[in-house]
Design a protein around this motif. Structure first.
Motif: not given
Length: 236
Positions: A124-144
Motif C-alpha cells: 500500500f501507498f500511504y498518503h502524506d496528508d492523513s490528518p486526525t479527524e475529530t467527530i463530536l456528534e453521532s451520525g457524521a460521515f468521514i470520506m476516504n
C-alpha cells in the motif's frame, strides 16, 4: 528534479547520492492460488482474502560522487522504515532494504560509484496528508479519498457501555473508563494510563473497523464525548 529518494526522513542527496533510474510504478499482485479441477477447463482461482496483496521490490539505481562516505551510506541504507520516491510524490511505502549493496566504478579511472538499492515494499501507498479527524456528534460521515480500505486508529473518549458503528462495522465496548484506542493496524484495543498502554481487548467485541473508499457513516449509542480518527489513507 527526479534524482532523489527519501528513506526514513532523510533525502539521499544529503549523502551525495543521486538517482539514475527510479523504480517503475506498479500495482502489486493480488494474492491468489489456482487449482485445476478434473473435468473442467482452465483453473479455479481462489482468493486468500478480501484485498490481500503481495509485497513488491522497487529497485533504485544510484550514483555517489564522494566515495569517502560509502561507510556511512551503508550504515544508513539498512533495516526497515518509510521510503518515498521522486516519481511518486504525495506519499510513501513501508519497506525494507532487501539486498546486499555493491558499489561498482562506472568507468575506469572515474571515482564515482554506482549501486542499486532494492526496497522490498509493502503493497500500500500511504498518503502524506492523513490528518486526525475529530467527530463530536453521532451520525457524521468521514470520506476516504484513497483507493484502498484504511486501517485507522480510533480513540473513543467516553464511559460505560458503547456501541460504535463505523461504516459496515459494529463494535461493542463494555464499561469504558475515560477512553479506549482501537488500533486496527495492530489489531489491539488499549488505553493509555501512564507510560505503558493497558490492554483492553477483553472490553471490545467485534471486528476492528476499516474505512472503505468513499463515504463512511460514523454513529454510536452510549456516552461518547468524541472520536479522534487517525485514518492512514492509502492507495493500492
Amino acid at each position: 528534479m527526479n534524482d532523489w529518494f527519501l528513506w526514513n526522513g532523510v533525502y539521499c542527496t544529503d549523502y551525495g547520492i543521486h538517482v539514475l533510474n527510479q523504480p517503475d510504478i506498479v500495482r502489486p499482485a493480488e494474492r491468489i492460488s489456482t487449482e485445476k479441477v478434473f473435468g473442467r477447463s482452465g483453473a479455479l482461482t481462489k482468493l486468500e482474502g478480501d484485498a490481500v496483496f503481495d509485497e513488491f521490490v522497487a529497485p533504485v539505481e544510484c550514483i555517489v560522487r564522494d566515495t569517502s562516505r560509502l561507510r556511512e551510506i551503508s550504515s544508513w541504507l539498512h533495516g526497515e522504515g518509510k521510503v518515498a520516491f521522486a516519481n511518486r510524490t504525495g506519499g510513501f511505502f513501508y519497506a525494507r532494504v532487501a539486498n546486499q549493496i555493491e558499489y561498482a566504478k562506472i568507468l575506469r579511472g572515474n571515482p564515482h560509484r554506482s549501486f542499486t538499492v532494492n526496497f522490498r515494499c509493502q503493497p500500500f501507498f500511504y498518503h502524506d496528508d492523513s490528518p486526525t479527524e475529530t467527530i463530536l456528534e453521532s451520525g457524521a460521515f468521514i470520506m476516504n479519498p484513497g483507493t484502498a480500505s484504511s486501517e485507522s486508529v480510533i480513540t473513543v473518549t467516553g464511559s460505560g457501555d458503547i456501541t460504535l458503528m463505523v461504516g459496515q462495522y459494529v463494535v461493542e465496548l463494555e464499561d469504558v473508563t475515560g477512553s479506549i484506542i482501537l488500533d486496527t493496524p495492530r489489531m489491539e484495543a488499549y488505553r493509555v494510563d501512564g507510560p505503558l498502554p493497558v490492554n483492553q481487548n477483553a472490553v471490545m467485541t467485534g471486528e476492528f473497523p476499516l474505512l472503505l473508499p468513499g463515504a463512511n457513516a460514523i454513529s454510536w449509542t452510549g456516552n461518547v464525548v468524541s472520536l479522534a480518527i487517525q485514518p492512514n489513507w492509502r492507495d493500492i
